[in-house]
Design a protein around this motif. Structure first.
Motif, short mmCIF file in Angstrom:
data_model
loop_
_atom_site.label_atom_id
_atom_site.label_comp_id
_atom_site.label_asym_id
_atom_site.label_seq_id
_atom_site.Cartn_x
_atom_site.Cartn_y
_atom_site.Cartn_z
N VAL A 1 6.88 -1.21 -1.62
CA VAL A 1 6.49 -0.63 -0.33
C VAL A 1 7.15 0.73 -0.15
O VAL A 1 6.51 1.70 0.24
N ALA A 2 8.44 0.80 -0.45
CA ALA A 2 9.18 2.06 -0.29
C ALA A 2 8.63 3.16 -1.19
O ALA A 2 8.61 4.33 -0.81
N LYS A 3 8.16 2.79 -2.38
CA LYS A 3 7.66 3.79 -3.33
C LYS A 3 6.21 4.18 -3.07
O LYS A 3 5.85 5.36 -3.16
N PHE A 4 5.38 3.18 -2.74
CA PHE A 4 3.94 3.44 -2.72
C PHE A 4 3.22 3.06 -1.43
O PHE A 4 2.09 3.52 -1.21
N GLY A 5 3.82 2.24 -0.59
CA GLY A 5 3.09 1.66 0.53
C GLY A 5 3.03 2.53 1.76
O GLY A 5 3.95 3.29 2.07
N ASP A 6 1.93 2.38 2.50
CA ASP A 6 1.81 2.96 3.83
C ASP A 6 2.21 1.97 4.90
O ASP A 6 2.50 2.36 6.04
N ALA A 7 2.25 0.68 4.54
CA ALA A 7 2.58 -0.36 5.50
C ALA A 7 3.11 -1.57 4.77
O ALA A 7 2.77 -1.83 3.61
N ALA A 8 3.95 -2.33 5.47
CA ALA A 8 4.47 -3.60 4.98
C ALA A 8 4.05 -4.70 5.94
O ALA A 8 3.83 -4.44 7.12
N ASN A 9 3.95 -5.92 5.41
CA ASN A 9 3.76 -7.08 6.28
C ASN A 9 4.83 -8.08 5.93
O ASN A 9 4.83 -8.65 4.84
N ILE A 10 5.77 -8.30 6.85
CA ILE A 10 6.97 -9.07 6.54
C ILE A 10 7.35 -9.97 7.71
O ILE A 10 6.90 -9.78 8.84
N GLY A 11 8.16 -10.96 7.42
CA GLY A 11 8.79 -11.74 8.48
C GLY A 11 8.05 -12.94 8.98
O GLY A 11 8.65 -13.81 9.62
N GLY A 12 6.74 -13.02 8.77
CA GLY A 12 5.98 -14.18 9.23
C GLY A 12 6.12 -14.49 10.70
O GLY A 12 6.04 -15.64 11.12
N GLY A 13 6.32 -13.44 11.53
CA GLY A 13 6.42 -13.63 12.97
C GLY A 13 7.77 -14.09 13.46
O GLY A 13 7.94 -14.33 14.66
N ARG B 1 12.45 8.05 0.64
CA ARG B 1 11.27 7.87 1.49
C ARG B 1 11.70 7.77 2.94
O ARG B 1 12.70 7.12 3.26
N ASN B 2 10.92 8.38 3.82
CA ASN B 2 11.18 8.27 5.25
C ASN B 2 10.72 6.89 5.74
O ASN B 2 9.53 6.60 5.77
N TYR B 3 11.68 6.07 6.13
CA TYR B 3 11.40 4.71 6.59
C TYR B 3 10.43 4.71 7.77
O TYR B 3 9.57 3.83 7.87
N ASP B 4 10.53 5.69 8.63
CA ASP B 4 9.68 5.74 9.82
C ASP B 4 8.23 6.06 9.51
O ASP B 4 7.36 5.88 10.36
N ASP B 5 7.95 6.52 8.28
CA ASP B 5 6.57 6.79 7.89
C ASP B 5 5.81 5.52 7.51
O ASP B 5 4.59 5.56 7.33
N ILE B 6 6.52 4.41 7.37
CA ILE B 6 5.91 3.15 6.95
C ILE B 6 5.65 2.26 8.16
O ILE B 6 6.54 2.05 8.98
#
Length: 321
Positions: free
Chosen positions: A197-209, A230-235
């Motif tokens: 995600v940090a290298k290539f992703g525009d978004a993550a889906n984590i935590g399962g709510g 990578r700028n964390y806030d861009d994800i």
């Protein structure tokens, strides 16, 4: 705190079309939910990438992920359409990239291209895909993610890995959204997935709510972003939640009956947040405080009754706009 919201359409995987007998009517029920969401304040609609139903495989409808994505983007006008998430084991990553590029053009740039390693062993084997070790599946997933990114960002991509190779494939057009289709990487694996995600992703889906799980995974993602520059806030940091909004004082046994089917209210309550707008909003606020900025909801029974969808849209989403 602000957030954006998505909602899953009923495609059969969660046994959410079984009350409709005709497959054409099932498809239209799915499309009707997509159009209802498109007319409201939702940012996105979502589908799963599975072939067999859960909680156990049965002879019931499960519409295929990319086929329905390509039709849903044409049945809607403004809403984004995504998968949570596309399974790497079912398509060569170069083909995945080509498919996603094509659909993103058909959508006018509204595709959220979801991608993950996959986990449903039964359907892998049933469809003839080799079920390898977790180490090999994650190794293949790592290589596949890089190949997809190259296919979207390079004119003559080359990759030679242990699991995959490509040799300057043409991928035109690369998509409509710039600089490339929005890449959503699902999963909370701390060593591989969150680093990807940090290298290539525009978004993550984590935590399962779960707010605590989300915060922990988000902290790991932030560390990977720091290492990758990578700028964390861009994800986009998304999580998923099952909800069933009701009026205050509603008879829960009665109002959940159709959505529950044969499931008891007690069991239904374990797997879904049943509550008023205030109660559901309180749960969402906990997730936002943990660092989430995007909520992907699943509303059981929405194929048969759009009222909970509209209730969430009118009573919950505006609170976070």
């Amino acid at each position: 705190m602000t957030a954006r919201f998505g909602v899953f359409v009923p495609q059969g995987w969660r046994m959410d079309l079984t009350e409709i007998a005709d497959p054409v009517e099932q498809y239209e029920a799915m499309t009707a939910v997509a159009k209802a969401a498109d007319a409201g304040p939702w940012d996105s609609i979502w589908v799963f990438d599975h072939f067999h139903t859960v909680p156990e495989p049965t002879q019931n409808t499960t519409f295929e992920c990319w086929t329905i994505t390509s039709t849903l983007v044409r049945d809607t006008q403004r809403i984004n359409v995504g998968q949570m998430v596309g399974c790497n084991g079912y398509r060569h990553p170069a083909l995945y990239a080509k498919i996603a590029s094509t659909v993103d053009v058909a959508a006018g740039g509204r595709l959220y291209a979801g991608f993950g390693a996959g986990w449903y062993e039964h359907e892998w084997k049933a469809y003839g895909y080799e079920w390898t070790s977790l180490k090999d599946r994650m190794g293949a997933f790592r290589e596949a993610t890089e190949i997809i990114y190259k296919m979207w960002t390079e004119d003559a991509p080359v990759f030679n890995g242990k699991y995959y190779s490509i040799d300057k494939p043409y991928n035109e057009p690369k998509g409509a959204r710039k600089p490339h289709p929005s890449f959503w990487i699902g999963g909370g694996g701390e060593k591989v997935t969150l680093r990807l995600v940090a290298k290539f992703g525009d978004a993550a889906n984590i935590g399962g709510g779960n707010p605590e799980t989300f915060k922990h995974k988000a902290d790991i993602l932030r560390q990977h972003c720091d290492r990758e520059g990578r700028n964390y806030d861009d994800i986009i940091k998304s999580t998923s939640i099952n909800v069933f909004p009701v009026e205050k004082g509603a008879d829960l046994e009665k109002v959940t009956a159709k959505a529950r089917g044969r499931t008891s209210l007690e069991e239904f309550n374990k797997n879904n947040v049943i509550g008023t707008a205030d109660e559901i909003s309180a749960q969402i606020e906990e997730l936002l405080e943990a660092g989430a900025d995007y909520l992907i909801t699943y509303i059981p029974g929405v194929a048969y009754d759009h009222e909970p969808l509209h209730r969430f849209a009118s009573d919950v989403i505006p609170r976070f706009s």
